[in-house]
Design a protein around this motif. Sequence first.
Motif, PDB file in Angstrom:
ATOM      1  N   LYS A  55       0.731  -1.274   0.017  1.00 27.38           N
ATOM      2  CA  LYS A  55       0.125   0.089   0.019  1.00 27.38           C
ATOM      3  C   LYS A  55       0.734   1.392  -0.002  1.00 27.38           C
ATOM      4  O   LYS A  55       1.822   1.424   0.771  1.00 27.38           O
ATOM      5  N   ALA A  56       0.616   2.119  -0.819  1.00 24.29           N
ATOM      6  CA  ALA A  56       1.547   3.356  -0.894  1.00 24.29           C
ATOM      7  C   ALA A  56       1.306   4.387   0.018  1.00 24.29           C
ATOM      8  O   ALA A  56       0.101   4.538   0.715  1.00 24.29           O
ATOM      9  N   GLY A  57       2.392   4.904   0.617  1.00 23.34           N
ATOM     10  CA  GLY A  57       2.189   5.972   1.627  1.00 23.34           C
ATOM     11  C   GLY A  57       1.409   7.272   1.393  1.00 23.34           C
ATOM     12  O   GLY A  57       1.298   7.231   0.306  1.00 23.34           O
ATOM     13  N   VAL A  58       1.842   8.118   2.265  1.00 21.01           N
ATOM     14  CA  VAL A  58       1.239   9.418   2.144  1.00 21.01           C
ATOM     15  C   VAL A  58       2.368  10.079   1.328  1.00 21.01           C
ATOM     16  O   VAL A  58       3.545  10.207   1.602  1.00 21.01           O
ATOM     17  N   THR A  59       2.079  10.650   0.206  1.00 21.63           N
ATOM     18  CA  THR A  59       2.881  11.603  -0.549  1.00 21.63           C
ATOM     19  C   THR A  59       2.728  12.954  -0.590  1.00 21.63           C
ATOM     20  O   THR A  59       1.424  13.454  -0.677  1.00 21.63           O
ATOM     21  N   GLN A  60       3.902  13.674  -0.646  1.00 24.24           N
ATOM     22  CA  GLN A  60       3.705  15.039  -0.723  1.00 24.24           C
ATOM     23  C   GLN A  60       4.486  15.794  -1.716  1.00 24.24           C
ATOM     24  O   GLN A  60       5.655  15.425  -1.916  1.00 24.24           O
ATOM     25  N   THR A  61       3.985  16.888  -2.440  1.00 23.52           N
ATOM     26  CA  THR A  61       4.643  17.241  -3.675  1.00 23.52           C
ATOM     27  C   THR A  61       4.543  18.880  -3.451  1.00 23.52           C
ATOM     28  O   THR A  61       3.452  19.238  -2.850  1.00 23.52           O
ATOM     29  N   PRO A  62       5.554  19.876  -3.839  1.00 24.80           N
ATOM     30  CA  PRO A  62       6.668  19.110  -4.098  1.00 24.80           C
ATOM     31  C   PRO A  62       7.506  18.846  -2.692  1.00 24.80           C
ATOM     32  O   PRO A  62       7.117  19.061  -1.538  1.00 24.80           O
ATOM     33  N   ARG A  63       8.751  18.250  -2.875  1.00 24.79           N
ATOM     34  CA  ARG A  63       9.545  18.106  -1.549  1.00 24.79           C
ATOM     35  C   ARG A  63      10.225  19.346  -0.981  1.00 24.79           C
ATOM     36  O   ARG A  63      10.363  19.372   0.025  1.00 24.79           O
ATOM     37  N   TYR A  64      10.635  20.199  -2.096  1.00 23.08           N
ATOM     38  CA  TYR A  64      11.437  21.295  -1.836  1.00 23.08           C
ATOM     39  C   TYR A  64      10.963  22.426  -2.661  1.00 23.08           C
ATOM     40  O   TYR A  64      10.533  22.276  -3.614  1.00 23.08           O
ATOM     41  N   LEU A  65      10.921  23.606  -1.929  1.00 19.23           N
ATOM     42  CA  LEU A  65      10.283  24.656  -2.572  1.00 19.23           C
ATOM     43  C   LEU A  65      11.102  25.933  -1.955  1.00 19.23           C
ATOM     44  O   LEU A  65      11.327  26.236  -0.977  1.00 19.23           O
ATOM     45  N   ILE A  66      11.294  26.729  -2.857  1.00 13.92           N
ATOM     46  CA  ILE A  66      12.071  28.063  -2.643  1.00 13.92           C
ATOM     47  C   ILE A  66      11.247  29.165  -3.144  1.00 13.92           C
ATOM     48  O   ILE A  66      10.931  29.504  -4.478  1.00 13.92           O
ATOM     49  N   LYS A  67      10.684  30.229  -2.114  1.00 16.60           N
ATOM     50  CA  LYS A  67       9.816  31.226  -2.878  1.00 16.60           C
ATOM     51  C   LYS A  67      10.277  32.575  -2.063  1.00 16.60           C
ATOM     52  O   LYS A  67      11.129  32.477  -1.146  1.00 16.60           O
ATOM     53  N   THR A  68       9.716  33.511  -2.611  1.00 15.00           N
ATOM     54  CA  THR A  68      10.266  34.925  -2.080  1.00 15.00           C
ATOM     55  C   THR A  68       9.064  35.460  -1.371  1.00 15.00           C
ATOM     56  O   THR A  68       7.912  35.295  -1.478  1.00 15.00           O
ATOM     57  N   ARG A  69       9.453  36.308  -0.601  1.00 15.65           N
ATOM     58  CA  ARG A  69       8.771  36.945   0.275  1.00 15.65           C
ATOM     59  C   ARG A  69       7.474  37.861  -0.325  1.00 15.65           C
ATOM     60  O   ARG A  69       7.805  38.396  -1.481  1.00 15.65           O
ATOM     61  N   GLY A  70       6.171  37.437   0.039  1.00 10.75           N
ATOM     62  CA  GLY A  70       5.278  38.222  -0.714  1.00 10.75           C
ATOM     63  C   GLY A  70       4.319  37.327  -1.682  1.00 10.75           C
ATOM     64  O   GLY A  70       3.404  37.570  -1.960  1.00 10.75           O
ATOM     65  N   GLN A  71       5.032  36.360  -2.064  1.00 12.73           N
ATOM     66  CA  GLN A  71       4.549  35.348  -3.030  1.00 12.73           C
ATOM     67  C   GLN A  71       3.510  34.293  -2.183  1.00 12.73           C
ATOM     68  O   GLN A  71       3.331  34.462  -1.008  1.00 12.73           O
ATOM     69  N   GLN A  72       2.780  33.554  -3.032  1.00 12.25           N
ATOM     70  CA  GLN A  72       1.893  32.616  -2.492  1.00 12.25           C
ATOM     71  C   GLN A  72       2.415  31.187  -2.816  1.00 12.25           C
ATOM     72  O   GLN A  72       3.174  31.013  -3.810  1.00 12.25           O
ATOM     73  N   VAL A  73       2.236  30.200  -2.173  1.00 12.45           N
ATOM     74  CA  VAL A  73       2.562  28.895  -2.690  1.00 12.45           C
ATOM     75  C   VAL A  73       1.399  27.671  -2.118  1.00 12.45           C
ATOM     76  O   VAL A  73       0.664  28.166  -1.325  1.00 12.45           O
TER      77      VAL A  73
END
Lengths: 111, 113
Positions: free
Chosen positions: B1-19
């Motif tokens: 059984k597959a586990g819990v997956t999360q995407t993306p694993r890594y993310l770099i954003k700038t202040r003021g942006q949204q994600v």
Amino acid sequence: DQQVKQNSPSLSVQEGRISILNCDYTNSMFDYFLWYKKYPAEGPTFLISISSIKDKNEDGRFTVFLNKSAKHLSLHIVPSQPGDSAVYFCAASGDGNKLVFGAGTILRVKS
Amino acid sequence: KAGVTQTPRYLIKTRGQQVTLSCSPISGHRSVSWYQQTPGQGLQFLFEYFSETQRNKGNFPGRFSGRQFSNSRSEMNVSTLELGDSALYLCASSISGGLYEQYFGPGTRLTVT
């Protein structure tokens, strides 16, 4: 306001000896307590839990003790193994849905 | 059984942006909870979704929001990012929300610069 506190950021233990990780809580409404283990780059995994109607729960090498009057619980690992090296989080709940976590304790088991 | 997956694993954003972060629970699990992990703070509960409805909410500002789809997949959105939002965001799934049945994903590491 940290309702669940793990005052030791880290603990170092020799392989084969006992590891004791401590956790204190302030909310008397908490009635269910859990311990999670977390390896780097992985999510926490459930280890052992205890209900407030008990004062001890044992599962293999892991035993959790609960002292309600002192609002204190501890996790004992005997004997400690190098593979037990991880971050251990204590968590508590009072409503059956939401978990409040401590900041974690890094356990290092030296071989 | 597959586990819990999360995407993306890594993310770099700038202040003021949204994600937007995504979480796919274990098949058959209908509850998804989100947590923020920062050094010294442990895991802090953000919110829980069950059957597309937010069932519980932590003490985070309205910039943090989420939703759950009919297939139980969940997304978390953070708007107007601040430096303090840099953290590991974990999601956990369970069949019905039982605490001892939560299975965590590996997390998304968000860095805000």
